[in-house]
Design an enzyme around this catalytic site. Structure first.
Site, PDB file in Angstrom:
ATOM      1  N   ASN A 116       1.438  21.935   0.801  1.00  0.00           N
ATOM      2  CA  ASN A 116       0.659  23.173   0.763  1.00  0.00           C
ATOM      3  C   ASN A 116      -0.537  22.890  -0.137  1.00  0.00           C
ATOM      4  O   ASN A 116      -0.392  22.814  -1.349  1.00  0.00           O
ATOM      5  CB  ASN A 116       1.513  24.316   0.202  1.00  0.00           C
ATOM      6  CG  ASN A 116       0.700  25.583  -0.038  1.00  0.00           C
ATOM      7  OD1 ASN A 116      -0.452  25.684   0.381  1.00  0.00           O
ATOM      8  ND2 ASN A 116       1.283  26.553  -0.732  1.00  0.00           N
ATOM      9  N   LYS A 146      -3.052  24.703  -0.795  1.00  0.00           N
ATOM     10  CA  LYS A 146      -3.603  25.886  -1.472  1.00  0.00           C
ATOM     11  C   LYS A 146      -5.138  25.897  -1.322  1.00  0.00           C
ATOM     12  O   LYS A 146      -5.622  25.489  -0.279  1.00  0.00           O
ATOM     13  CB  LYS A 146      -3.129  25.925  -2.921  1.00  0.00           C
ATOM     14  CG  LYS A 146      -1.592  25.789  -2.990  1.00  0.00           C
ATOM     15  CD  LYS A 146      -1.002  26.122  -4.309  1.00  0.00           C
ATOM     16  CE  LYS A 146       0.525  25.967  -4.232  1.00  0.00           C
ATOM     17  NZ  LYS A 146       1.193  26.355  -5.450  1.00  0.00           N
ATOM     18  N   HIS A 157       3.941  33.350   0.824  1.00  0.00           N
ATOM     19  CA  HIS A 157       3.947  32.541  -0.405  1.00  0.00           C
ATOM     20  C   HIS A 157       3.828  33.483  -1.604  1.00  0.00           C
ATOM     21  O   HIS A 157       3.132  34.503  -1.524  1.00  0.00           O
ATOM     22  CB  HIS A 157       2.779  31.551  -0.375  1.00  0.00           C
ATOM     23  CG  HIS A 157       2.876  30.527  -1.465  1.00  0.00           C
ATOM     24  ND1 HIS A 157       2.503  30.800  -2.754  1.00  0.00           N
ATOM     25  CD2 HIS A 157       3.341  29.254  -1.464  1.00  0.00           C
ATOM     26  CE1 HIS A 157       2.727  29.717  -3.506  1.00  0.00           C
ATOM     27  NE2 HIS A 157       3.237  28.769  -2.744  1.00  0.00           N
ATOM     28  N   GLU A 170       2.109  33.336  -4.162  1.00  0.00           N
ATOM     29  CA  GLU A 170       0.724  33.595  -4.579  1.00  0.00           C
ATOM     30  C   GLU A 170       0.079  34.665  -3.700  1.00  0.00           C
ATOM     31  O   GLU A 170      -0.737  35.452  -4.169  1.00  0.00           O
ATOM     32  CB  GLU A 170      -0.075  32.275  -4.548  1.00  0.00           C
ATOM     33  CG  GLU A 170       0.327  31.362  -5.701  1.00  0.00           C
ATOM     34  CD  GLU A 170       0.165  29.878  -5.423  1.00  0.00           C
ATOM     35  OE1 GLU A 170      -0.537  29.507  -4.471  1.00  0.00           O
ATOM     36  OE2 GLU A 170       0.771  29.078  -6.184  1.00  0.00           O
ATOM     37  N   GLU A 175      11.222  29.003  -3.251  1.00  0.00           N
ATOM     38  CA  GLU A 175      10.254  28.631  -4.274  1.00  0.00           C
ATOM     39  C   GLU A 175      10.394  29.551  -5.491  1.00  0.00           C
ATOM     40  O   GLU A 175       9.812  30.646  -5.520  1.00  0.00           O
ATOM     41  CB  GLU A 175       8.826  28.754  -3.722  1.00  0.00           C
ATOM     42  CG  GLU A 175       8.544  27.830  -2.554  1.00  0.00           C
ATOM     43  CD  GLU A 175       7.086  27.404  -2.513  1.00  0.00           C
ATOM     44  OE1 GLU A 175       6.853  26.203  -2.425  1.00  0.00           O
ATOM     45  OE2 GLU A 175       6.186  28.262  -2.610  1.00  0.00           O
ATOM     46  N   GLY A 226       3.704  25.175  -9.876  1.00  0.00           N
ATOM     47  CA  GLY A 226       2.517  24.740 -10.614  1.00  0.00           C
ATOM     48  C   GLY A 226       2.713  24.674 -12.120  1.00  0.00           C
ATOM     49  O   GLY A 226       1.746  24.572 -12.873  1.00  0.00           O
ATOM     50  N   SER A 237       6.964  22.385  -8.159  1.00  0.00           N
ATOM     51  CA  SER A 237       6.827  21.157  -8.944  1.00  0.00           C
ATOM     52  C   SER A 237       7.682  20.003  -8.428  1.00  0.00           C
ATOM     53  O   SER A 237       8.175  19.200  -9.199  1.00  0.00           O
ATOM     54  CB  SER A 237       7.118  21.427 -10.428  1.00  0.00           C
ATOM     55  OG  SER A 237       6.227  22.402 -10.933  1.00  0.00           O
TER      56      SER A 237
HETATM   57  P1  13P Z   1       3.599  22.956  -6.874  1.00  0.00           P
HETATM   58  O1  13P Z   1       4.279  21.818  -6.125  1.00  0.00           O
HETATM   59  O2  13P Z   1       2.185  22.646  -7.250  1.00  0.00           O
HETATM   60  O3  13P Z   1       4.438  23.474  -7.986  1.00  0.00           O
HETATM   61  O4  13P Z   1       3.465  24.150  -5.807  1.00  0.00           O
HETATM   62  C1  13P Z   1       4.585  24.527  -5.103  1.00  0.00           C
HETATM   63  C2  13P Z   1       4.182  25.502  -4.062  1.00  0.00           C
HETATM   64  O5  13P Z   1       3.795  26.609  -4.354  1.00  0.00           O
HETATM   65  C3  13P Z   1       4.236  25.062  -2.666  1.00  0.00           C
HETATM   66  O6  13P Z   1       4.054  26.118  -1.798  1.00  0.00           O
END
Ligand code: 13P
Length: 256
Positions: A13, A15, A99, A101, A171, A177, A217
């Protein structure tokens, strides 16, 4: 992983990272780095504007391209939005839905998640549906309840046949992150719980067949241990999917 019953899927992903030109280069690098994966499917979910280049760059490889979001209506007065049919026409195969976010910064709700899943399926896209708890919810001991509720609302009205196309990504929000990965026990516990929720809704056969990814992560160092858990069928990877070498190591871990 349990390859006997279900597909392992490693998905990146990106982002809000990488311009169209950068996407071309990164996918070329990833294509070389991942080589021939025997056991797992590889997906890269990229920003809308990168999709055309990404599909072109991934041609003749086993990398499928996904989007990171979409709107649930087919068309209409929704300034700035993108429909499932638009994605489909570009060659998109997967789409991330719900997601954390999107839920946190763009006010997505369990209801819009449900509508988006239905629209994605109708257009022939495979939804990667994200669920996960906050740190407060974990500390309050309501992780399982919260996840069960998110899944039930996301899948309301989804038939057994449609469920076969859906991937679920666990997640934990506190792990995204932050560099703070869930332990393999925590990931296994919740992914197994997700399978139980699916079993209660759709029966044992479909529960056994659904791919449940872990995200938060995940990196080249911790992937093997997480993927060794029986109910963790892949990963949804943010930061580490932006580096071809790291991403390839995760794919390699899924092929062990
Ligand atoms: P990270 O791997 O950067 O923690 O992000 C995970 C994520 O949100 C994947 O959708």
């Amino acid at each position: 992983m349990n390859r006997r019953y279900r597909k392992t899927i490693i998905a990146g992903n990106w982002k809000m990272n990488k311009t169209p030109a950068e996407a071309k280069t990164l996918i070329a690098d990833i294509k070389t780095a991942v080589g021939k994966q025997k056991w797992c499917d590889v997906v890269l979910c990229v920003p809308f504007v990168d999709i055309a280049n990404a599909v072109k760059a991934a041609k003749d490889s086993r990398i499928a391209i996904g989007a990171e979001n979409m709107h649930f209506e087919k068309s209409g007065a929704f300034t700035g939005e993108i429909s499932a049919d638009m994605l489909k026409e570009l060659g998109v195969k997967y789409v991330i839905i719900g997601h954390s976010e999107r839920r946190q910064y763009f006010a997505e709700t369990d209801n819009t998640v449900n509508l988006k899943i239905k629209a994605a399926l109708e257009a022939g896209l495979r939804p990667i549906v994200c669920v996960g708890e906050t740190l407060e919810q974990r500390e309050a001991g309501i992780t399982e309840e919260h996840i069960a509720m998110q899944i039930k609302l996301a899948l309301a009205g989804i038939t057994a046949e449609q469920l076969r196309k859906i991937v679920i990504a666990y997640e934990p929000i506190w792990a995204i992150g932050t560099g703070k990965t869930a332990t393999s026990e925590q990931a296994q516990e919740v992914c197994a719980h997700i399978r139980t929720v699916i079993r209660n809704l759709y029966g044992a056969r479909l529960a056994r067949a659904i791919t449940v990814q872990y995200g938060g992560s995940m990196n080249a160092k911790n992937a093997a241990e997480l993927l060794a858990q029986p109910d963790v069928d892949g990963g949804l990877i943010g930061g580490a999917s932006l580096k071809a070498g790291d991403f390839a190591l995760i794919v390699e871990a899924a092929n062990q």
